[in-house]
Design a protein around this motif. Structure first.
Motif, PDB file in Angstrom:
ATOM      1  N   ASN A  53     -43.281  17.166  27.694  1.00  0.00           N
ATOM      2  CA  ASN A  53     -44.276  17.876  28.329  1.00  0.00           C
ATOM      3  C   ASN A  53     -43.869  19.199  28.530  1.00  0.00           C
ATOM      4  O   ASN A  53     -44.701  20.041  29.166  1.00  0.00           O
ATOM      5  CB  ASN A  53     -44.783  17.031  29.527  1.00  0.00           C
ATOM      6  N   GLY A  54     -42.810  19.779  27.917  1.00  0.00           N
ATOM      7  CA  GLY A  54     -42.393  21.096  28.270  1.00  0.00           C
ATOM      8  C   GLY A  54     -41.825  21.405  29.715  1.00  0.00           C
ATOM      9  O   GLY A  54     -41.744  22.916  29.985  1.00  0.00           O
ATOM     10  N   ALA A  55     -41.371  20.594  30.220  1.00  0.00           N
ATOM     11  CA  ALA A  55     -40.699  20.540  31.721  1.00  0.00           C
ATOM     12  C   ALA A  55     -39.262  20.958  31.402  1.00  0.00           C
ATOM     13  O   ALA A  55     -38.451  19.960  31.778  1.00  0.00           O
ATOM     14  CB  ALA A  55     -41.178  19.535  32.552  1.00  0.00           C
ATOM     15  N   SER A  56     -38.624  21.968  31.125  1.00  0.00           N
ATOM     16  CA  SER A  56     -37.418  22.276  30.683  1.00  0.00           C
ATOM     17  C   SER A  56     -36.434  22.197  31.834  1.00  0.00           C
ATOM     18  O   SER A  56     -35.354  22.184  31.678  1.00  0.00           O
ATOM     19  CB  SER A  56     -37.205  23.592  29.825  1.00  0.00           C
ATOM     20  N   GLY A  57     -37.113  22.276  33.123  1.00  0.00           N
ATOM     21  CA  GLY A  57     -36.081  22.414  34.291  1.00  0.00           C
ATOM     22  C   GLY A  57     -35.697  21.258  34.802  1.00  0.00           C
ATOM     23  O   GLY A  57     -35.020  21.288  35.984  1.00  0.00           O
ATOM     24  N   VAL A  58     -36.038  19.975  34.226  1.00  0.00           N
ATOM     25  CA  VAL A  58     -35.599  18.689  34.961  1.00  0.00           C
ATOM     26  C   VAL A  58     -34.393  18.473  34.327  1.00  0.00           C
ATOM     27  O   VAL A  58     -33.933  18.321  33.078  1.00  0.00           O
ATOM     28  CB  VAL A  58     -36.847  17.750  34.617  1.00  0.00           C
ATOM     29  N   ARG A  59     -33.761  17.861  35.349  1.00  0.00           N
ATOM     30  CA  ARG A  59     -32.336  17.014  35.237  1.00  0.00           C
ATOM     31  C   ARG A  59     -32.460  15.769  35.869  1.00  0.00           C
ATOM     32  O   ARG A  59     -32.315  15.534  36.924  1.00  0.00           O
ATOM     33  CB  ARG A  59     -31.289  18.146  35.834  1.00  0.00           C
ATOM     34  N   ALA A  60     -32.524  14.728  34.801  1.00  0.00           N
ATOM     35  CA  ALA A  60     -32.608  13.232  35.339  1.00  0.00           C
ATOM     36  C   ALA A  60     -31.218  12.796  35.434  1.00  0.00           C
ATOM     37  O   ALA A  60     -30.496  12.644  34.542  1.00  0.00           O
ATOM     38  CB  ALA A  60     -33.505  12.514  34.428  1.00  0.00           C
ATOM     39  N   LEU A  61     -31.003  12.169  36.608  1.00  0.00           N
ATOM     40  CA  LEU A  61     -29.636  11.768  36.948  1.00  0.00           C
ATOM     41  C   LEU A  61     -29.731  10.448  37.733  1.00  0.00           C
ATOM     42  O   LEU A  61     -30.635   9.976  38.458  1.00  0.00           O
ATOM     43  CB  LEU A  61     -28.780  12.663  37.645  1.00  0.00           C
ATOM     44  N   LYS A  62     -28.772   9.316  37.222  1.00  0.00           N
ATOM     45  CA  LYS A  62     -28.552   8.125  38.045  1.00  0.00           C
ATOM     46  C   LYS A  62     -28.004   8.615  39.687  1.00  0.00           C
ATOM     47  O   LYS A  62     -27.531   9.717  39.882  1.00  0.00           O
ATOM     48  CB  LYS A  62     -27.447   7.444  37.622  1.00  0.00           C
ATOM     49  N   ALA A  63     -28.666   7.723  40.558  1.00  0.00           N
ATOM     50  CA  ALA A  63     -28.392   8.004  41.979  1.00  0.00           C
ATOM     51  C   ALA A  63     -27.021   8.496  42.326  1.00  0.00           C
ATOM     52  O   ALA A  63     -26.818   9.518  42.915  1.00  0.00           O
ATOM     53  CB  ALA A  63     -28.988   6.927  42.877  1.00  0.00           C
ATOM     54  N   GLU A  64     -25.955   7.687  42.047  1.00  0.00           N
ATOM     55  CA  GLU A  64     -24.582   7.693  42.276  1.00  0.00           C
ATOM     56  C   GLU A  64     -24.180   9.200  41.799  1.00  0.00           C
ATOM     57  O   GLU A  64     -23.516   9.967  42.449  1.00  0.00           O
ATOM     58  CB  GLU A  64     -23.833   6.598  42.159  1.00  0.00           C
ATOM     59  N   GLU A  65     -24.546   9.291  40.400  1.00  0.00           N
ATOM     60  CA  GLU A  65     -24.008  10.617  39.962  1.00  0.00           C
ATOM     61  C   GLU A  65     -24.465  11.861  40.398  1.00  0.00           C
ATOM     62  O   GLU A  65     -23.717  12.797  40.676  1.00  0.00           O
ATOM     63  CB  GLU A  65     -24.323  10.477  38.468  1.00  0.00           C
ATOM     64  N   ALA A  66     -25.861  11.577  40.838  1.00  0.00           N
ATOM     65  CA  ALA A  66     -26.473  12.823  41.320  1.00  0.00           C
ATOM     66  C   ALA A  66     -26.056  13.069  42.770  1.00  0.00           C
ATOM     67  O   ALA A  66     -25.615  14.353  43.330  1.00  0.00           O
ATOM     68  CB  ALA A  66     -28.046  12.410  41.514  1.00  0.00           C
ATOM     69  N   LEU A  67     -25.738  12.003  43.726  1.00  0.00           N
ATOM     70  CA  LEU A  67     -25.146  12.359  44.670  1.00  0.00           C
ATOM     71  C   LEU A  67     -23.914  12.971  44.776  1.00  0.00           C
ATOM     72  O   LEU A  67     -23.433  13.946  45.446  1.00  0.00           O
ATOM     73  CB  LEU A  67     -25.194  11.126  45.738  1.00  0.00           C
ATOM     74  N   ALA A  68     -23.110  12.483  44.118  1.00  0.00           N
ATOM     75  CA  ALA A  68     -21.639  12.951  43.900  1.00  0.00           C
ATOM     76  C   ALA A  68     -21.729  14.590  43.459  1.00  0.00           C
ATOM     77  O   ALA A  68     -20.867  15.247  43.660  1.00  0.00           O
ATOM     78  CB  ALA A  68     -20.661  12.287  42.849  1.00  0.00           C
ATOM     79  N   ALA A  69     -22.554  14.668  42.250  1.00  0.00           N
ATOM     80  CA  ALA A  69     -22.608  16.206  41.660  1.00  0.00           C
ATOM     81  C   ALA A  69     -23.371  17.010  42.754  1.00  0.00           C
ATOM     82  O   ALA A  69     -22.636  18.260  42.931  1.00  0.00           O
ATOM     83  CB  ALA A  69     -23.617  16.123  40.469  1.00  0.00           C
ATOM     84  N   SER A  70     -24.105  16.655  43.796  1.00  0.00           N
ATOM     85  CA  SER A  70     -24.452  17.672  44.756  1.00  0.00           C
ATOM     86  C   SER A  70     -23.593  17.728  45.903  1.00  0.00           C
ATOM     87  O   SER A  70     -23.391  19.044  46.327  1.00  0.00           O
ATOM     88  CB  SER A  70     -25.922  16.937  45.276  1.00  0.00           C
ATOM     89  N   GLN A  71     -22.848  16.854  45.993  1.00  0.00           N
ATOM     90  CA  GLN A  71     -21.776  17.136  46.964  1.00  0.00           C
ATOM     91  C   GLN A  71     -20.817  17.961  46.544  1.00  0.00           C
ATOM     92  O   GLN A  71     -20.225  18.792  47.147  1.00  0.00           O
ATOM     93  CB  GLN A  71     -21.010  15.775  47.378  1.00  0.00           C
ATOM     94  N   GLU A  72     -20.080  17.804  44.986  1.00  0.00           N
ATOM     95  CA  GLU A  72     -19.292  18.569  44.555  1.00  0.00           C
ATOM     96  C   GLU A  72     -19.597  19.957  44.455  1.00  0.00           C
ATOM     97  O   GLU A  72     -18.721  20.816  44.644  1.00  0.00           O
ATOM     98  CB  GLU A  72     -19.119  17.953  43.198  1.00  0.00           C
ATOM     99  N   SER A  73     -20.957  20.329  44.007  1.00  0.00           N
ATOM    100  CA  SER A  73     -21.336  21.677  44.069  1.00  0.00           C
ATOM    101  C   SER A  73     -21.780  22.327  45.068  1.00  0.00           C
ATOM    102  O   SER A  73     -22.386  23.451  45.212  1.00  0.00           O
ATOM    103  CB  SER A  73     -22.373  21.791  42.687  1.00  0.00           C
TER     104      SER A  73
END
Length: 227
Positions: free
Chosen positions: A130-150
């Motif tokens: 649908n042309g929504a190029s800004g979406v980054r889909a992640l598994k929950a644990e991966e996303a939480l770890a990535a958000s905390q790391e960054s």
């Protein structure tokens, strides 16, 4: 997406112990599902916030036949998004919220998070098609770890949280992500009145958040939450 699942894997498995049978809704919350095969996918048309989308859906992902009423209420009530920033769709399901967030704010970085691998895969595919190029889909644990790391902080969180996982797990889930709100960030949550929307609002207020009921319609409360 709405009433989707983003609780951490260990609590989910613990909740599932002793369950001999799971409904199709419960199955998303308490088990993971591999990405859907071509035979398991169907396409539906969704119109919301001025966008007409063709979306892939499947069983074992919440509301696998239509846009659920709670999510539709949230999309109708939530205000216009900022032009840019970092947004979160907490419990993305097959991705209507994340896709619309990205289309409405093409310069934003949109995180779409779910515990279910099938939901994450559908969201990424739906965003791309649908042309929504800004979406980054992640598994929950991966996303939480990535958000905390960054040290990522979210300017906007939209969620139809998975209230069926139980109060304790829901509070743990929301507590983990709401603490990542930017100082001026806002969360917009939708919950069914008969599934504890008012007690959820009271708990959020007790946790120190400012909570306002933005709308109450068709059995749902839409809550605006900020620091």
């Amino acid at each position: 997406m709405g009433a989707s699942s983003v609780a951490r894997a260990a609590p989910i498995c613990a909740c599932a112990r002793g369950r001999d049978r799971l409904s199709s809704v419960d199955e998303q919350y308490f088990t993971d599902s591999s990405p859907a095969s071509a035979e398991e996918i169907r396409t539906i048309e969704v119109s919301a916030r001025g966008f007409d989308l063709s979306m892939r859906v499947s069983s074992r992902v919440f509301s696998g036949s239509k846009l659920d009423l709670g999510t539709r209420q949230l999309l109708e009530i939530a205000p216009d998004l900022p032009e840019g920033g970092t947004f979160l769709d907490l419990g993305c399901g097959w991705g209507p919220i994340a896709t619309i967030m990205s289309l409405e704010s093409p310069n934003a970085d949109v995180w779409a998070v779910d515990v279910n691998s099938r939901a994450v895969d559908l969201t990424q595919r739906n965003a791309q098609s649908n042309g929504a190029s800004g979406v980054r889909a992640l598994k929950a644990e991966e996303a939480l770890a990535a958000s905390q790391e960054s040290d990522t902080r979210f300017d906007v969180i939209w969620s139809n949280p998975p209230v069926r996982i139980g109060k304790e797990a829901l509070h743990s889930l929301l507590g983990s992500w709401l603490e990542l709100l930017a100082p001026d960030g806002e969360a917009w949550l939708v919950a069914a009145r008969n599934l504890g929307a008012d007690s959820l609002a009271a708990w959020l207020a007790a946790e120190g958040y400012v909570v306002a009921r933005a709308a109450s319609s068709k059995g749902f409360r839409v809550l605006r939450v900020h620091r």
